[in-house]
Design a protein around this motif. Sequence first.
Motif, PDB file in Angstrom:
ATOM      1  N   HIS A   1       0.847  -1.189   0.000  1.00 35.58           N
ATOM      2  CA  HIS A   1       0.000   0.000   0.000  1.00 35.58           C
ATOM      3  C   HIS A   1       0.886   1.244   0.000  1.00 35.58           C
ATOM      4  O   HIS A   1       2.058   1.192   0.354  1.00 35.58           O
ATOM      5  CB  HIS A   1      -0.949   0.016   1.215  1.00 35.58           C
ATOM      6  CG  HIS A   1      -0.251   0.030   2.542  1.00 35.58           C
ATOM      7  ND1 HIS A   1       0.329   1.176   3.054  1.00 35.58           N
ATOM      8  CD2 HIS A   1      -0.039  -0.938   3.465  1.00 35.58           C
ATOM      9  CE1 HIS A   1       0.865   0.899   4.232  1.00 35.58           C
ATOM     10  NE2 HIS A   1       0.658  -0.373   4.495  1.00 35.58           N
TER      11      HIS A   1
ATOM     12  N   GLN B   1      -3.634  -0.505   6.486  1.00 37.37           N
ATOM     13  CA  GLN B   1      -4.095  -0.683   5.113  1.00 37.37           C
ATOM     14  C   GLN B   1      -5.390   0.084   4.864  1.00 37.37           C
ATOM     15  O   GLN B   1      -5.581   0.686   3.802  1.00 37.37           O
ATOM     16  CB  GLN B   1      -4.299  -2.160   4.806  1.00 37.37           C
ATOM     17  CG  GLN B   1      -3.005  -2.931   4.628  1.00 37.37           C
ATOM     18  CD  GLN B   1      -3.232  -4.316   4.050  1.00 37.37           C
ATOM     19  OE1 GLN B   1      -4.222  -4.963   4.349  1.00 37.37           O
ATOM     20  NE2 GLN B   1      -2.314  -4.772   3.239  1.00 37.37           N
TER      21      GLN B   1
ATOM     22  N   SER C   1      -6.399   3.659   2.334  1.00 37.14           N
ATOM     23  CA  SER C   1      -7.460   3.731   1.329  1.00 37.14           C
ATOM     24  C   SER C   1      -8.010   5.139   1.187  1.00 37.14           C
ATOM     25  O   SER C   1      -8.738   5.430   0.224  1.00 37.14           O
ATOM     26  CB  SER C   1      -8.602   2.764   1.674  1.00 37.14           C
ATOM     27  OG  SER C   1      -9.315   3.221   2.816  1.00 37.14           O
TER      28      SER C   1
ATOM     29  N   THR D   1     -10.342   7.106   2.557  1.00 40.99           N
ATOM     30  CA  THR D   1     -11.727   7.554   2.660  1.00 40.99           C
ATOM     31  C   THR D   1     -12.044   7.923   4.100  1.00 40.99           C
ATOM     32  O   THR D   1     -11.658   7.220   5.033  1.00 40.99           O
ATOM     33  CB  THR D   1     -12.711   6.469   2.191  1.00 40.99           C
ATOM     34  OG1 THR D   1     -12.625   5.333   3.057  1.00 40.99           O
ATOM     35  CG2 THR D   1     -12.390   6.041   0.762  1.00 40.99           C
TER      36      THR D   1
ATOM     37  N   THR E   1     -13.988   5.276   6.142  1.00 43.20           N
ATOM     38  CA  THR E   1     -13.103   4.175   6.518  1.00 43.20           C
ATOM     39  C   THR E   1     -12.178   4.581   7.654  1.00 43.20           C
ATOM     40  O   THR E   1     -11.909   3.801   8.565  1.00 43.20           O
ATOM     41  CB  THR E   1     -12.272   3.727   5.303  1.00 43.20           C
ATOM     42  OG1 THR E   1     -13.142   3.278   4.279  1.00 43.20           O
ATOM     43  CG2 THR E   1     -11.321   2.601   5.676  1.00 43.20           C
TER      44      THR E   1
END
Length: 249
Positions: free
Chosen positions: A82, A122, A126, A128, A131
């Motif tokens: 990532h 992780q 991402s 967001t 999240t």
Amino acid sequence: MATKRISDEPAYVLHRYDWSESSLILEVFTRSYGRIALVARGAKKPSSNFRPILLPLQPLHIAFGGDAEIRMLRSAEWQGGHVMPTGDALLSGYYLNELLMRLLARDDPHPVLFDAYAATVQLLASQTIDTLEVALRAFELRLLQGIGLLPALDAQTATLAPLEPQTPYVLVAEAGLREAHDDDRASLEGRQWLDLQDTLRDDAPFTDTVQACVNHLPALKTQLRSLLHYHCDVKVFKTRQMMIDLQAF
């Protein structure tokens, strides 16, 4: 006595200190050995292979050795997977590291917690906002449960009385889980606490905890923040203050 050598150990850098003009002391979270301190000789030199690798929030495999409290880093390899989180996600990652630095004793392994940390990083990558919030709440629960600071969420702490599904309960630092009072800022119903408890089993995947937190973010944030402030003996976390200061500009 031969010096103990460990190789191919999954790890994340939590914090780093200057040790000399060219070297660093690292606080590292490893899967099998918990939080450990390592010397990275020459890591500050422009030519060092360590220089681009020993970064926070990046999955590593490391080799180290020694029997002293501060051991010697032998090698480190980036595992990829990532990108580095940025913005609020990066500050949230630093917040995770601050929690681990404050609450984890050295040389105390927590492999399940390590896996939850890796999964949380992780999720932060991402990028967001939804999240971000749910990942933090799920990790806070796993951290407190993993180090023994979270009471069982399937009974009232003082009386061990089972929870009534539709009765509101509040998590309080000094008293554990109890029935909510009219002046409590936040609470969850018994069925919601029971659902959360079911996801905190060692064999339950971290994604179950994440999913259970989705619909309870404001109430969980208030209660878990109070609990963490109490056990860390702080009014505001350094990373939280940093975020407040940045938002003020």
